[in-house]
Design a protein around this motif. Structure first.
Motif, short mmCIF file in Angstrom:
data_model
loop_
_atom_site.label_atom_id
_atom_site.label_comp_id
_atom_site.label_asym_id
_atom_site.label_seq_id
_atom_site.Cartn_x
_atom_site.Cartn_y
_atom_site.Cartn_z
N THR A 133 0.58 -1.39 -0.07
CA THR A 133 -0.64 -0.10 0.01
C THR A 133 1.07 1.16 -0.37
O THR A 133 1.83 1.17 0.38
CB THR A 133 -0.79 -0.74 1.02
OG1 THR A 133 -0.70 0.38 2.25
CG2 THR A 133 -1.56 -1.32 0.95
N TRP A 134 0.37 1.99 -0.85
CA TRP A 134 1.17 3.51 -0.50
C TRP A 134 1.03 4.17 0.77
O TRP A 134 2.41 4.29 1.38
CB TRP A 134 0.24 4.59 -1.10
CG TRP A 134 -1.29 5.24 -1.15
CD1 TRP A 134 -1.89 4.73 -1.22
CD2 TRP A 134 -1.43 6.22 -0.32
NE1 TRP A 134 -2.80 5.58 -0.52
CE2 TRP A 134 -2.69 6.60 0.56
CE3 TRP A 134 -0.42 7.08 0.05
CZ2 TRP A 134 -3.21 7.26 1.19
CZ3 TRP A 134 -0.88 8.45 1.27
CH2 TRP A 134 -1.82 8.27 1.41
N GLN A 135 0.85 3.63 1.51
CA GLN A 135 0.81 4.06 2.86
C GLN A 135 2.12 3.82 3.38
O GLN A 135 2.77 4.26 4.39
CB GLN A 135 -0.44 4.09 3.84
CG GLN A 135 -2.71 4.60 3.21
CD GLN A 135 -2.59 4.01 2.57
OE1 GLN A 135 -2.42 3.03 2.01
NE2 GLN A 135 -4.09 4.68 2.24
N ASP A 136 1.63 3.01 3.52
CA ASP A 136 3.25 1.44 3.84
C ASP A 136 4.28 2.16 3.66
O ASP A 136 5.00 1.96 3.98
CB ASP A 136 2.46 -0.22 4.24
CG ASP A 136 1.90 -0.27 5.13
OD1 ASP A 136 1.64 0.27 5.77
OD2 ASP A 136 1.34 -1.57 5.08
N ALA A 137 4.11 2.70 2.02
CA ALA A 137 5.43 2.95 0.86
C ALA A 137 5.67 4.34 2.24
O ALA A 137 7.24 4.84 2.15
CB ALA A 137 5.18 2.82 -0.25
N VAL A 184 4.36 8.40 -6.87
CA VAL A 184 4.85 7.35 -7.47
C VAL A 184 4.23 6.34 -6.65
O VAL A 184 3.71 5.00 -7.28
CB VAL A 184 6.34 7.44 -7.32
CG1 VAL A 184 7.28 5.79 -7.42
CG2 VAL A 184 7.08 8.18 -8.03
N PHE A 185 4.20 5.73 -5.29
CA PHE A 185 3.52 4.48 -4.31
C PHE A 185 2.38 5.26 -4.55
O PHE A 185 1.38 3.67 -4.83
CB PHE A 185 4.09 5.06 -2.95
CG PHE A 185 5.83 5.15 -2.47
CD1 PHE A 185 6.34 4.39 -3.14
CD2 PHE A 185 5.60 6.46 -1.66
CE1 PHE A 185 7.67 5.14 -2.96
CE2 PHE A 185 7.11 6.33 -1.49
CZ PHE A 185 8.07 5.66 -2.27
N GLN A 194 -2.41 1.36 -7.59
CA GLN A 194 -3.43 1.67 -8.77
C GLN A 194 -3.21 0.18 -9.53
O GLN A 194 -4.03 0.27 -9.91
CB GLN A 194 -3.11 2.43 -9.16
CG GLN A 194 -4.13 3.71 -8.26
CD GLN A 194 -3.77 5.54 -8.77
OE1 GLN A 194 -3.25 5.80 -9.36
NE2 GLN A 194 -4.55 6.35 -7.76
N MET A 195 -1.71 0.32 -9.61
CA MET A 195 -1.66 -0.95 -11.15
C MET A 195 -1.26 -2.08 -10.55
O MET A 195 -1.66 -2.45 -11.28
CB MET A 195 0.24 -0.32 -11.70
CG MET A 195 -0.07 0.88 -12.15
SD MET A 195 1.76 1.70 -12.67
CE MET A 195 2.17 0.17 -14.15
#
Length: 304
Positions: A134-138, A174-175, A180-181
Motif C-alpha cells: 500500500t502507498w501508506q506503508d510505502a 509514485v507509491f 493502483q497498477m
C-alpha cells in the motif's frame, strides 16, 4: 538415464532458451561449432504431454533428445505462463536434463524480494530494503529509509523500471500509482554513488570482474551508456560471490556490488540470466566458449 542406449555419437545436444533475435544465442552457436549441437528453444513453445511418461517439447521433442538446457532469456508473461515454464524446466530436470540455471535457483534469483530475503538471512550485507503493498506503508517506509530511496520492480533487469525518489511529494505520487497498477512497492535505501559499481560474473569456479562507470547517471547499466573496464576482484568480494552462488545453488550469475566508501561492499542484486557482451569485451574473454565448455564438462561427468 533418459537418453537412447544405442546412441553412438558423443556430441552433446544443448537447447538454448532464447529469443529469435538473441545475440547471445548466436554467440553460443558460434562457440559450440565442432564441439556441441546447439538449438534455439522458444519459451512460448514449451508444452507437455502427460499420460504415461511425461514428454516435454518445444516444436521438437526435448525429453530424451537434449542433454542440457541453457536459460538465456526470461520473457515476461502472466503468472500462469511463468509458473508453467518453470514447471516444464523442472520436469526436464527430473528426467535427467541438465538445466543451467536450475529452475528453483532461477525462481530465487529472478524474484528480488525472495533472493534478498534468503541472502539477508544468510548474513550477506545489502542496503536496507522495505517491500509492501500500500502507498501508506510505502510513505512510512520512505520516512524511515530516506532522505533518498531507490524504487525497483521485483522482476526486471538492465535498470528498467528503476527510479530514485528523494522528494516526499514525488514519492507519494509514485507509491499511489504503483498501488493502483497492482504492483508490489519495493524500496531500497539509496547508497551514495561513487560513479561506478562492480559486476562479477561467476561461472562454476571461474569469475571475472568488470567496473561499470557512469559520470552522469547513478544507474551504471551498460544499456544506459555506462562504460566497462576489466577490474581485479577484491578477495572479500570473490569470497562473497562464491558464497552467494552456493546459497542460491547457481551455476552462472552476474552479481552487482557497490562500494560503501569505507572499504566494504554492498551486494545489490543477483542476475541469474546475466549478459556477457560488455564483459567479454572488457575482460577479453570468450564467455560463450567458457559456458559451452562448462556445460560439456558437466554432461561428461554425468555420463561417466
Amino acid at each position: 538415464m533418459i537418453f537412447s542406449m544405442n546412441r553412438t555419437d558423443t556430441t552433446p545436444r544443448i537447447g538454448v532458451l532464447a529469443n529469435d533475435d538473441s545475440w547471445y544465442f548466436h554467440d553460443l552457436e558460434r562457440a559450440a561449432k565442432g564441439v556441441a549441437d546447439v538449438t534455439r528453444v522458444d519459451f512460448a513453445a514449451l508444452q507437455s504431454r502427460i499420460g504415461g511418461p511425461e514428454k516435454i517439447s518445444a516444436e521438437t521433442l526435448l525429453s530424451g533428445k537434449v542433454e542440457a538446457i541453457i536459460v538465456r532469456s526470461m520473457p515476461p508473461g502472466s503468472l500462469e505462463q511463468v509458473v508453467f515454464r518453470m514447471d516444464a524446466l523442472a520436469g526436464l530436470e527430473r528426467q535427467g536434463v541438465l538445466v543451467i540455471n536450475p529452475p528453483k535457483s532461477m525462481e530465487l534469483a529472478i524474484d528480488k524480494y525472495l533472493s534478498l530475503s534468503k541472502l539477508a538471512e544468510a548474513g550477506f550485507r545489502m542496503p536496507e530494503t522495505h517491500v509492501c503493498q500500500t502507498w501508506q506503508d510505502a510513505v512510512a517506509a520512505f520516512e524511515q529509509l530516506g532522505p533518498s530511496v531507490v524504487v525497483k520492480p521485483i522482476f526486471g533487469g538492465e535498470g528498467r523500471g528503476i527510479m530514485r525518489v528523494d522528494d516526499p511529494d514525488l514519492g507519494h505520487r509514485v507509491f499511489k500509482t504503483l498501488q493502483q497498477m497492482g504492483q508490489i512497492i519495493y524500496l531500497q535505501r539509496f547508497v551514495p554513488h561513487p560513479g561506478y559499481d562492480l559486476r562479477v560474473m561467476v561461472l562454476g569456479d571461474q569469475m571475472w570482474g568488470m567496473r561499470r562507470s557512469s559520470a552522469d547517471n547513478w544507474r551504471t547499466n551498460l544499456s544506459r551508456g555506462a562504460t566497462a573496464t576489466a577490474e581485479t576482484i577484491p578477495g572479500e568480494v570473490a569470497q562473497i560471490a562464491q558464497a552467494v552462488m552456493r546459497t542460491l545453488d547457481l551455476s552462472i550469475a552476474g552479481l552487482d556490488f557497490l562500494p560503501d566508501g569505507e572499504g566494504g561492499w554492498y551486494l545489490l542484486e543477483v542476475n541469474a540470466v546475466p549478459g556477457w557482451k560488455g564483459l567479454s569485451a572488457a575482460c577479453e574473454v570468450d564467455i560463450a566458449a567458457k559456458l559451452i565448455e562448462y556445460v560439456r564438462e558437466r554432461i561428461a561427468c554425468r555420463t561417466r
